[in-house]
Write an enzyme that holds these catalytic residues in place. Structure first.
Site, PDB file in Angstrom:
ATOM      1  N   LEU A   1       1.060  -1.153  -0.134  1.00  0.00           N
ATOM      2  CA  LEU A   1       0.059   0.068  -0.188  1.00  0.00           C
ATOM      3  C   LEU A   1       0.904   1.354  -0.185  1.00  0.00           C
ATOM      4  CD1 LEU A   1      -2.784  -1.027   2.608  1.00  0.00           C
ATOM      5  CD2 LEU A   1      -2.729  -1.067  -0.109  1.00  0.00           C
ATOM      6  N   ASP A   2       0.424   2.311  -0.707  1.00  0.00           N
ATOM      7  CA  ASP A   2       1.145   3.550  -0.533  1.00  0.00           C
ATOM      8  C   ASP A   2       1.604   3.845   0.871  1.00  0.00           C
ATOM      9  OD1 ASP A   2       1.258   3.538  -3.339  1.00  0.00           O
ATOM     10  OD2 ASP A   2      -0.565   4.830  -3.431  1.00  0.00           O
ATOM     11  N   LYS A   3       2.505   4.700   1.209  1.00  0.00           N
ATOM     12  CA  LYS A   3       2.774   5.258   2.537  1.00  0.00           C
ATOM     13  C   LYS A   3       1.559   5.915   3.106  1.00  0.00           C
ATOM     14  CE  LYS A   3       6.073   8.073   4.992  1.00  0.00           C
ATOM     15  NZ  LYS A   3       7.036   8.983   4.741  1.00  0.00           N
TER      16      LYS A   3
ATOM     17  N   HIS B   1      -0.172   3.036  -7.589  1.00  0.00           N
ATOM     18  CA  HIS B   1      -0.983   3.958  -7.290  1.00  0.00           C
ATOM     19  C   HIS B   1      -2.244   3.681  -8.148  1.00  0.00           C
ATOM     20  CE1 HIS B   1       2.083   6.093  -5.038  1.00  0.00           C
ATOM     21  NE2 HIS B   1       2.717   6.736  -6.120  1.00  0.00           N
TER      22      HIS B   1
ATOM     23  N   LYS C   1      -5.399   5.673  -7.169  1.00  0.00           N
ATOM     24  CA  LYS C   1      -5.155   7.249  -7.112  1.00  0.00           C
ATOM     25  C   LYS C   1      -5.197   7.503  -8.706  1.00  0.00           C
ATOM     26  CE  LYS C   1      -2.795   7.483  -3.089  1.00  0.00           C
ATOM     27  NZ  LYS C   1      -1.479   7.367  -2.409  1.00  0.00           N
TER      28      LYS C   1
END
Ligand code: URA
Length: 240
Positions: A105-107, A190, A193
């Site tokens: 997962l992204d930060k 991502h 997004k």
């Protein structure tokens, strides 16, 4: 019945080295089936025995599967010299060598991260061929249009020309910043997004709430984790 040497198990399942694991035993800090262990080379049955270090039980099952509610600001990597990672948040009782997060997962993304030491399982759930679904809740900065609904259903074209697999899109709470549920069956960098960005929408907050048929336990506060039961594991596996 899988048996292994006590010092080897201690070194694999705790932060102690093999040498220190031996010392722990000699210092009388390890209990094997309730009795103080005396010999680091004693054989331990991983499926039936219990081991405790300083009174704390170790998890001895062959493989460990954890569900973590990753907080924002933490990397879903194994180790990082500068920043906190999900492995830093694994409670001491679950620590063992070989643990890693299955997928990223992204930060700034929160939610369900599966942490395991089972490389084969991770490979299968992450395999692009298996299409295990991942469900996200995304708060976005503008309305969901018919064009977006159609695009998600057919496959969004990203800015670099990649066309995504069809994805689920549902508005859970409407308003100027709608809360949407997005279901993906692939995991590109991502991806959520970038899919919204194709329609000029920014994701203000993103949380993964399920992997396959297994939902993130609502009792887990950000940063907390718990073991996934064999029954629950089959809900993830049902799709692969
Ligand atoms: N999609 C994203 O954009 N970020 C994530 O962390 C996961 C899916």
């Amino acid at each position: 019945m899988k048996q292994e040497r006590m010092d080897k198990i201690l070194a694999a399942r705790t932060e102690y080295s093999r040498k220190d694991a031996k010392k722990l035993v000699w210092q009388g800090r390890v209990r094997h089936n309730g009795k103080i262990a005396v010999s680091p080379d004693a054989k331990v049955d991983l499926s039936a025995d219990t081991l405790e270090v300083d009174g704390k039980p170790l998890v001895l099952g062959e493989h460990l599967y954890l569900m973590m509610n990753k907080p924002a600001g933490v990397l879903s990597a194994s180790r990082d010299p500068k920043q906190p990672t999900v492995l830093d948040l694994v409670p001491a009782k679950y620590r063992r060598s070989g643990l890693f997060p299955a997928g990223r997962l992204d930060k700034d993304t929160e939610g369900f991260v599966l942490i395991t030491d089972d490389g084969g399982f991770a490979h299968r759930i992450l395999s692009p061929k298996k299409h295990v679904s991942k469900t996200y809740h995304a708060l976005i900065d503008g309305p969901v249009t018919d064009q977006m609904r159609q695009g998600f259903a057919q496959g969004v074209a990203l800015e670099d020309g990649t066309v995504c697999r069809p994805a689920g899109l549902q508005v859970l709470e409407d308003g100027p910043s709608p809360l949407c549920q997005v279901i993906l069956t692939q995991g590109m960098y991502h991806q959520v997004k970038r899919m919204f960005l194709s329609y000029g929408r920014r994701v203000l907050h993103l949380k993964r709430v399920a992997m396959g048929g297994l939902a993130l336990d609502p009792a887990l506060a950000p940063g907390q984790s718990r073991e996934i039961s064999p029954q629950e594991l089959s809900a993830v596996l049902e799709e692969i």
